[in-house]
Design a protein around this motif. Sequence first.
Motif, PDB file in Angstrom:
ATOM      1  N   TRP A 193     -18.910 -39.419  48.565  1.00  0.00           N
ATOM      2  CA  TRP A 193     -19.397 -38.104  48.139  1.00  0.00           C
ATOM      3  C   TRP A 193     -18.267 -37.295  47.522  1.00  0.00           C
ATOM      4  O   TRP A 193     -17.110 -37.378  47.953  1.00  0.00           O
ATOM      5  N   GLN A 194     -18.632 -36.503  46.505  1.00  0.00           N
ATOM      6  CA  GLN A 194     -17.674 -35.671  45.788  1.00  0.00           C
ATOM      7  C   GLN A 194     -18.236 -34.271  45.593  1.00  0.00           C
ATOM      8  O   GLN A 194     -19.454 -34.078  45.587  1.00  0.00           O
ATOM      9  N   VAL A 195     -17.337 -33.305  45.423  1.00  0.00           N
ATOM     10  CA  VAL A 195     -17.719 -31.937  45.099  1.00  0.00           C
ATOM     11  C   VAL A 195     -17.161 -31.615  43.722  1.00  0.00           C
ATOM     12  O   VAL A 195     -16.036 -32.001  43.385  1.00  0.00           O
ATOM     13  N   GLY A 196     -17.975 -30.937  42.918  1.00  0.00           N
ATOM     14  CA  GLY A 196     -17.556 -30.588  41.570  1.00  0.00           C
ATOM     15  C   GLY A 196     -16.734 -29.315  41.571  1.00  0.00           C
ATOM     16  O   GLY A 196     -17.138 -28.297  42.141  1.00  0.00           O
ATOM     17  N   GLN A 197     -15.587 -29.378  40.941  1.00  0.00           N
ATOM     18  CA  GLN A 197     -14.719 -28.212  40.778  1.00  0.00           C
ATOM     19  C   GLN A 197     -14.323 -28.148  39.313  1.00  0.00           C
ATOM     20  O   GLN A 197     -13.459 -28.885  38.849  1.00  0.00           O
ATOM     21  N   GLY A 198     -14.994 -27.255  38.563  1.00  0.00           N
ATOM     22  CA  GLY A 198     -14.803 -27.216  37.125  1.00  0.00           C
ATOM     23  C   GLY A 198     -15.344 -28.490  36.506  1.00  0.00           C
ATOM     24  O   GLY A 198     -16.479 -28.884  36.742  1.00  0.00           O
ATOM     25  N   GLU A 199     -14.500 -29.160  35.727  1.00  0.00           N
ATOM     26  CA  GLU A 199     -14.908 -30.426  35.113  1.00  0.00           C
ATOM     27  C   GLU A 199     -14.510 -31.620  35.955  1.00  0.00           C
ATOM     28  O   GLU A 199     -14.773 -32.765  35.576  1.00  0.00           O
ATOM     29  N   ASP A 200     -13.859 -31.383  37.090  1.00  0.00           N
ATOM     30  CA  ASP A 200     -13.369 -32.466  37.938  1.00  0.00           C
ATOM     31  C   ASP A 200     -14.282 -32.679  39.142  1.00  0.00           C
ATOM     32  O   ASP A 200     -14.950 -31.756  39.607  1.00  0.00           O
ATOM     33  N   TRP A 201     -14.288 -33.914  39.639  1.00  0.00           N
ATOM     34  CA  TRP A 201     -14.994 -34.258  40.866  1.00  0.00           C
ATOM     35  C   TRP A 201     -13.964 -34.696  41.895  1.00  0.00           C
ATOM     36  O   TRP A 201     -13.168 -35.615  41.638  1.00  0.00           O
ATOM     37  N   ILE A 202     -13.988 -34.054  43.052  1.00  0.00           N
ATOM     38  CA  ILE A 202     -12.998 -34.281  44.101  1.00  0.00           C
ATOM     39  C   ILE A 202     -13.644 -35.022  45.258  1.00  0.00           C
ATOM     40  O   ILE A 202     -14.714 -34.626  45.753  1.00  0.00           O
ATOM     41  N   ASN A 203     -13.011 -36.131  45.708  1.00  0.00           N
ATOM     42  CA  ASN A 203     -13.529 -36.891  46.846  1.00  0.00           C
ATOM     43  C   ASN A 203     -13.489 -36.053  48.119  1.00  0.00           C
ATOM     44  O   ASN A 203     -12.496 -35.365  48.400  1.00  0.00           O
ATOM     45  N   LEU A 204     -14.571 -36.123  48.904  1.00  0.00           N
ATOM     46  CA  LEU A 204     -14.631 -35.448  50.199  1.00  0.00           C
ATOM     47  C   LEU A 204     -14.138 -36.383  51.294  1.00  0.00           C
ATOM     48  O   LEU A 204     -14.254 -37.611  51.189  1.00  0.00           O
ATOM     49  N   THR A 205     -13.604 -35.816  52.354  1.00  0.00           N
ATOM     50  CA  THR A 205     -13.153 -36.580  53.509  1.00  0.00           C
ATOM     51  C   THR A 205     -13.891 -36.106  54.752  1.00  0.00           C
ATOM     52  O   THR A 205     -14.547 -35.053  54.741  1.00  0.00           O
ATOM     53  N   GLU A 206     -13.768 -36.871  55.831  1.00  0.00           N
ATOM     54  CA  GLU A 206     -14.471 -36.566  57.081  1.00  0.00           C
ATOM     55  C   GLU A 206     -13.768 -35.432  57.840  1.00  0.00           C
ATOM     56  O   GLU A 206     -13.263 -35.603  58.940  1.00  0.00           O
ATOM     57  N   THR A 207     -13.741 -34.271  57.213  1.00  0.00           N
ATOM     58  CA  THR A 207     -13.188 -33.077  57.838  1.00  0.00           C
ATOM     59  C   THR A 207     -14.200 -31.958  57.711  1.00  0.00           C
ATOM     60  O   THR A 207     -14.943 -31.899  56.720  1.00  0.00           O
ATOM     61  N   SER A 208     -14.235 -31.083  58.710  1.00  0.00           N
ATOM     62  CA  SER A 208     -15.200 -29.981  58.731  1.00  0.00           C
ATOM     63  C   SER A 208     -15.111 -29.176  57.433  1.00  0.00           C
ATOM     64  O   SER A 208     -14.020 -28.916  56.930  1.00  0.00           O
ATOM     65  N   PRO A 209     -16.254 -28.844  56.834  1.00  0.00           N
ATOM     66  CA  PRO A 209     -17.627 -28.945  57.354  1.00  0.00           C
ATOM     67  C   PRO A 209     -18.370 -30.213  56.915  1.00  0.00           C
ATOM     68  O   PRO A 209     -19.597 -30.261  57.011  1.00  0.00           O
ATOM     69  N   TYR A 210     -17.653 -31.231  56.433  1.00  0.00           N
ATOM     70  CA  TYR A 210     -18.313 -32.401  55.858  1.00  0.00           C
ATOM     71  C   TYR A 210     -18.337 -33.579  56.827  1.00  0.00           C
ATOM     72  O   TYR A 210     -17.356 -33.841  57.529  1.00  0.00           O
ATOM     73  N   SER A 211     -19.455 -34.301  56.820  1.00  0.00           N
ATOM     74  CA  SER A 211     -19.566 -35.558  57.564  1.00  0.00           C
ATOM     75  C   SER A 211     -20.499 -36.493  56.807  1.00  0.00           C
ATOM     76  O   SER A 211     -21.368 -36.045  56.055  1.00  0.00           O
ATOM     77  N   GLY A 212     -20.286 -37.810  57.001  1.00  0.00           N
ATOM     78  CA  GLY A 212     -21.075 -38.800  56.264  1.00  0.00           C
ATOM     79  C   GLY A 212     -20.622 -38.939  54.827  1.00  0.00           C
ATOM     80  O   GLY A 212     -21.419 -39.289  53.959  1.00  0.00           O
TER      81      GLY A 212
END
Length: 348
Positions: A193-212
């Motif tokens: 899973w990734q979050v969009g920041q501007g034109e970039d997509w940043i990988n999410l890690t298993e740290t609050s508030p994200y899971s899965g």
Amino acid sequence: MRLIHHITTKVLTLTGLIAMLALPMFAVGQVVVKMGDYAGCSNTEIGIPIGVENFEDVAAITLYIKVNTDQVEFVGVENINEVFLSGDFFGEINLQSQVITLTWFSMTPVILDDGIMCSIRVLLKGDFVNLNFQNECEIGRSDLSVIDNVEYQNGTLVALNSMEVDPVTQSLIEGSKATISVIGLPGQVTCQWQVGQGEDWINLTETSPYSGTQTPQLDIQPVSAGMTNYFYRCLLTSNSCSEGSLSSELLVTPNGVDGWNGNIESTALLVYPNPVAGLLNCTVNADLPSAEWVVVTIAGTKVLYQQLGDLTSGQELLLNTADLNQGIYIIKLMSRGKLVAVQKFLRN
């Protein structure tokens, strides 16, 4: 009498053995030819395995697989199981009928209880294609008989970058939980899973508030007001290539907004007709000072922004959709910078 009984018993036993020897010496299990659901990158060659079950005394195979040649291009046959090397595999496509034909014949019949027969290599040109076995398919035995009641299991092939997420957009109150899932993900595909920041997509890690973050379902808990208008997608990997899914937008309303209970109601904005090809009628069902709206595609691309001023309950607005491409769109209505209604419509 005992001698007669003994002779009778021997005769019956011998008759039974002869009957057993006369039976075909192959399994009676259900014969299966199967594909499955696969995914890969667009404009990339992909191998689709064809599995079999309960192949006993098989000496001839003819398979017809219907495809859409606008979506896929047949390349060839590969990874042929060694038990079939006693014969020749042929593969070709008829562009007029859009059918891939696979044939094999050998004087030495094969046995394969459960395994991969071969793979068909195709070039994925579009978003999605069905791989359907046709009724004319035949599996033959060494005595030239055709096996009845073969179970043929069809397959599908989907481009990774066309895989949808659910929901496309969601409106939540600060502190609540958001969940986003990839729809219909084949088992051999991995997720990031990734979050969009501007034109970039940043990988999410298993740290609050994200899971899965590396599963088909992403959980975000708690959501914060700063996450509003964040876009999320899943980077999908299969067959050594990676592409991003369609995106999902998160809309977050802070607690404590004056004069509003924090609930985002679709009934605050009614739209018709839906689907629409021209003017879309929009009815506002609340008094909304300093209103504005934005229209985005299902992928999150903004196509319209307009300041509406002060709106009163019952007021009618018109949205001209004539210049929009066919597809699903989302209207987000805001008042004083806070989201108050979300509606979807289909441009046909």
